[in-house]
Write an enzyme that holds these catalytic residues in place. Structure first.
Site, PDB file in Angstrom:
ATOM      1  N   SER A  78       0.872  -1.184   0.000  1.00 24.08           N
ATOM      2  CA  SER A  78       0.000   0.000   0.000  1.00 24.08           C
ATOM      3  C   SER A  78       0.902   1.226   0.000  1.00 24.08           C
ATOM      4  CB  SER A  78      -0.865  -0.020   1.265  1.00 24.08           C
ATOM      5  OG  SER A  78      -1.469   1.241   1.465  1.00 24.08           O
ATOM      6  N   TYR A  91      -2.413  -0.874  10.106  1.00 24.65           N
ATOM      7  CA  TYR A  91      -2.470  -1.181   8.670  1.00 24.65           C
ATOM      8  C   TYR A  91      -1.155  -0.755   7.998  1.00 24.65           C
ATOM      9  CZ  TYR A  91      -4.073  -1.205   3.806  1.00 24.65           C
ATOM     10  OH  TYR A  91      -4.190  -1.436   2.452  1.00 24.65           O
TER      11      TYR A  91
HETATM   12  N1  LIG Z   1      -8.639  -0.884  -2.360  1.00 28.74           N
HETATM   13  C1  LIG Z   1      -7.584  -0.103  -2.217  1.00 28.74           C
HETATM   14  O1  LIG Z   1      -7.664   1.110  -2.501  1.00 28.74           O
HETATM   15  C2  LIG Z   1      -6.263  -0.679  -1.742  1.00 28.74           C
HETATM   16  C3  LIG Z   1      -5.162   0.185  -1.715  1.00 28.74           C
HETATM   17  C4  LIG Z   1      -3.931  -0.321  -1.279  1.00 28.74           C
HETATM   18  C5  LIG Z   1      -3.826  -1.651  -0.891  1.00 28.74           C
HETATM   19  N2  LIG Z   1      -4.934  -2.455  -0.919  1.00 28.74           N
HETATM   20  C6  LIG Z   1      -4.748  -3.860  -0.523  1.00 28.74           C
HETATM   21  O2  LIG Z   1      -5.314  -4.712  -1.496  1.00 28.74           O
HETATM   22  C7  LIG Z   1      -5.703  -5.953  -0.905  1.00 28.74           C
HETATM   23  C8  LIG Z   1      -7.143  -6.254  -1.276  1.00 28.74           C
HETATM   24  O3  LIG Z   1      -7.966  -5.260  -0.688  1.00 28.74           O
HETATM   25  P1  LIG Z   1      -9.385  -4.829  -1.300  1.00 28.74           P
HETATM   26  O4  LIG Z   1      -9.334  -3.371  -1.489  1.00 28.74           O
HETATM   27  O5  LIG Z   1      -9.758  -5.707  -2.417  1.00 28.74           O
HETATM   28  O6  LIG Z   1     -10.305  -5.080  -0.015  1.00 28.74           O
HETATM   29  P2  LIG Z   1     -11.622  -5.950   0.190  1.00 28.74           P
HETATM   30  O7  LIG Z   1     -12.573  -5.729  -0.927  1.00 28.74           O
HETATM   31  O8  LIG Z   1     -12.032  -5.624   1.580  1.00 28.74           O
HETATM   32  O9  LIG Z   1     -11.092  -7.428   0.085  1.00 28.74           O
HETATM   33  C9  LIG Z   1     -10.301  -7.996   1.087  1.00 28.74           C
HETATM   34  C10 LIG Z   1     -10.292  -9.494   0.891  1.00 28.74           C
HETATM   35  O10 LIG Z   1      -9.576 -10.073   1.977  1.00 28.74           O
HETATM   36  C11 LIG Z   1     -10.384 -11.072   2.567  1.00 28.74           C
HETATM   37  N3  LIG Z   1     -10.127 -11.216   3.999  1.00 28.74           N
HETATM   38  C12 LIG Z   1     -10.184 -10.253   4.942  1.00 28.74           C
HETATM   39  N4  LIG Z   1      -9.954 -10.792   6.158  1.00 28.74           N
HETATM   40  C13 LIG Z   1      -9.756 -12.113   5.959  1.00 28.74           C
HETATM   41  C14 LIG Z   1      -9.506 -13.210   6.829  1.00 28.74           C
HETATM   42  N5  LIG Z   1      -9.466 -13.056   8.156  1.00 28.74           N
HETATM   43  N6  LIG Z   1      -9.339 -14.436   6.299  1.00 28.74           N
HETATM   44  C15 LIG Z   1      -9.437 -14.624   4.953  1.00 28.74           C
HETATM   45  N7  LIG Z   1      -9.693 -13.632   4.087  1.00 28.74           N
HETATM   46  C16 LIG Z   1      -9.856 -12.393   4.588  1.00 28.74           C
HETATM   47  C17 LIG Z   1     -11.807 -10.607   2.336  1.00 28.74           C
HETATM   48  O11 LIG Z   1     -12.706 -11.665   2.484  1.00 28.74           O
HETATM   49  P3  LIG Z   1     -14.301 -11.417   2.631  1.00 28.74           P
HETATM   50  O12 LIG Z   1     -14.757 -10.908   1.295  1.00 28.74           O
HETATM   51  O13 LIG Z   1     -14.816 -12.753   2.952  1.00 28.74           O
HETATM   52  O14 LIG Z   1     -14.467 -10.404   3.711  1.00 28.74           O
HETATM   53  C18 LIG Z   1     -11.705 -10.070   0.913  1.00 28.74           C
HETATM   54  O15 LIG Z   1     -11.812 -11.105  -0.012  1.00 28.74           O
HETATM   55  C19 LIG Z   1      -5.483  -5.773   0.611  1.00 28.74           C
HETATM   56  O16 LIG Z   1      -4.267  -6.377   0.973  1.00 28.74           O
HETATM   57  C20 LIG Z   1      -5.413  -4.262   0.776  1.00 28.74           C
HETATM   58  O17 LIG Z   1      -4.666  -3.901   1.914  1.00 28.74           O
HETATM   59  C21 LIG Z   1      -6.134  -2.002  -1.332  1.00 28.74           C
END
Ligand SMILES: NC(=O)c1ccc[n+]([C@@H]2O[C@H](COP(=O)([O-])OP(=O)(O)OC[C@H]3O[C@@H](n4cnc5c(N)ncnc54)[C@H](OP(=O)(O)O)[C@@H]3O)[C@@H](O)[C@H]2O)c1
Length: 254
Positions: free
Chosen positions: A161, A174
């Protein structure tokens, strides 16, 4: 200014079937960026192992891959909050028995946790975020490395991130967890330099997902890119065109 490697990753046009005959695991594959990556990998020929905690979401991704004519994927339910050593061992055995190979691992699952100053940061929340965002991917990667090393060309990707590269007030656990993720990536990249496994990290940048909406509740979601729009670096790093790239921190957006 975007450096040449980031520019190459961001503008990468993945050839059809670039991931043919590869078996790739994606964590957090049921939603957000993980879901988009799983679909992108399958649509480029990979057999994808969909790992996550919410069965119904994983089944929807499974169905979409089948409907789109992709290779039959596989589902493994794993909640990183409650998983114990046996859970990881079982997953490793499942991969070995079902496919006998693993050519890629996208460590994508993660949680945001509280946003608060460190002085007031809830201790339990800090521990939970570090456990899910760092400890769990360490154990999963450690479990799967022997299988990845048997591949002739394996890619290990960690999800970082912007706040994992420059600390920012109130991003607490985070941000710290993402710095640790970069550290884990760099240590592995150095250790595995002379193996078929390359290790890199990816920073998606602002992306329209549930996590982004939780972090920026006042933001118009339409003002940020969708997960589908940032897939070029995910495909570049997972496929053979990044074979020489090891230890890099890639940005999906300039
Ligand atoms: N979106 C952004 O702007 C952004 C920016 C920088 C970095 N990121 C990174 O990108 C990655 C994906 O994030 P996202 O934005 O796609 O978020 P998201 O839509 O909230 O997806 C997160 C995923 O992680 C899973 N997860 C969370 N806790 C878990 C657990 N205890 N055990 C197993 N699975 C778990 C969730 O499962 P459920 O669906 O079942 O809850 C979901 O599939 C993360 O590492 C995040 O830090 C995102």
């Amino acid at each position: 200014m975007t450096d040449p490697l980031n520019a190459q990753a961001q503008s990468y046009q993945a050839p059809t079937d670039i991931l043919k005959d590869r078996v790739i695991m994606v964590t957090g594959a049921g939603d957000g960026i993980g879901r988009a990556a799983a679909l992108a990998y399958a649509s480029h020929g990979a057999t994808v192992l969909l790992v996550g905690r919410t069965q119904v979401k994983l089944e929807r991704v499974y169905d979409q891959i089948i409907n789109d004519g992709g290779p039959r994927p596989s589902i493994a339910i794993l909640d990183f909050k409650t998983a114990i050593a046996d859970s990881y061992e079982s997953l490793g055995i499942q991969v070995e028995q079902e496919f006998g190979q693993l050519d890629g691992l996208l460590n994508n699952a993660g949680m945001l946790g509280h946003r608060a100053p460190i002085e007031q940061f809830p201790v339990g929340s800090f521990m939970e975020v570090m456990h899910i965002n760092v400890n769990a991917q360490f154990v999963l990667t450690r479990t799967l490395l022997p299988l990845l090393k048997k591949s002739s060309d394996a890619s290990l990707i960690f999800t970082s991130s912007g706040v994992g590269r420059k600390g920012r007030a109130f991003w607490g656990a985070y941000a710290v967890s993402k710095f640790a993720t970069e550290g884990l990536m760099q240590v592995l990249a150095d250790e595995l330099e002379n193996t078929p496994v390359r290790t890199n990290s990816i920073n998606p940048g602002a992306t329209r997902t549930n996590m982004r909406a939780a972090a920026y509740p006042g933001e118009d979601p339409l003002s940020v890119k969708t997960a589908e729009e940032i897939m070029s670096p995910y495909l570049f790093l997972m496929g053979p065109d990044s074979k020489a790239v090891n230890g890099a921190s890639i940005n999906c957006q300039s």
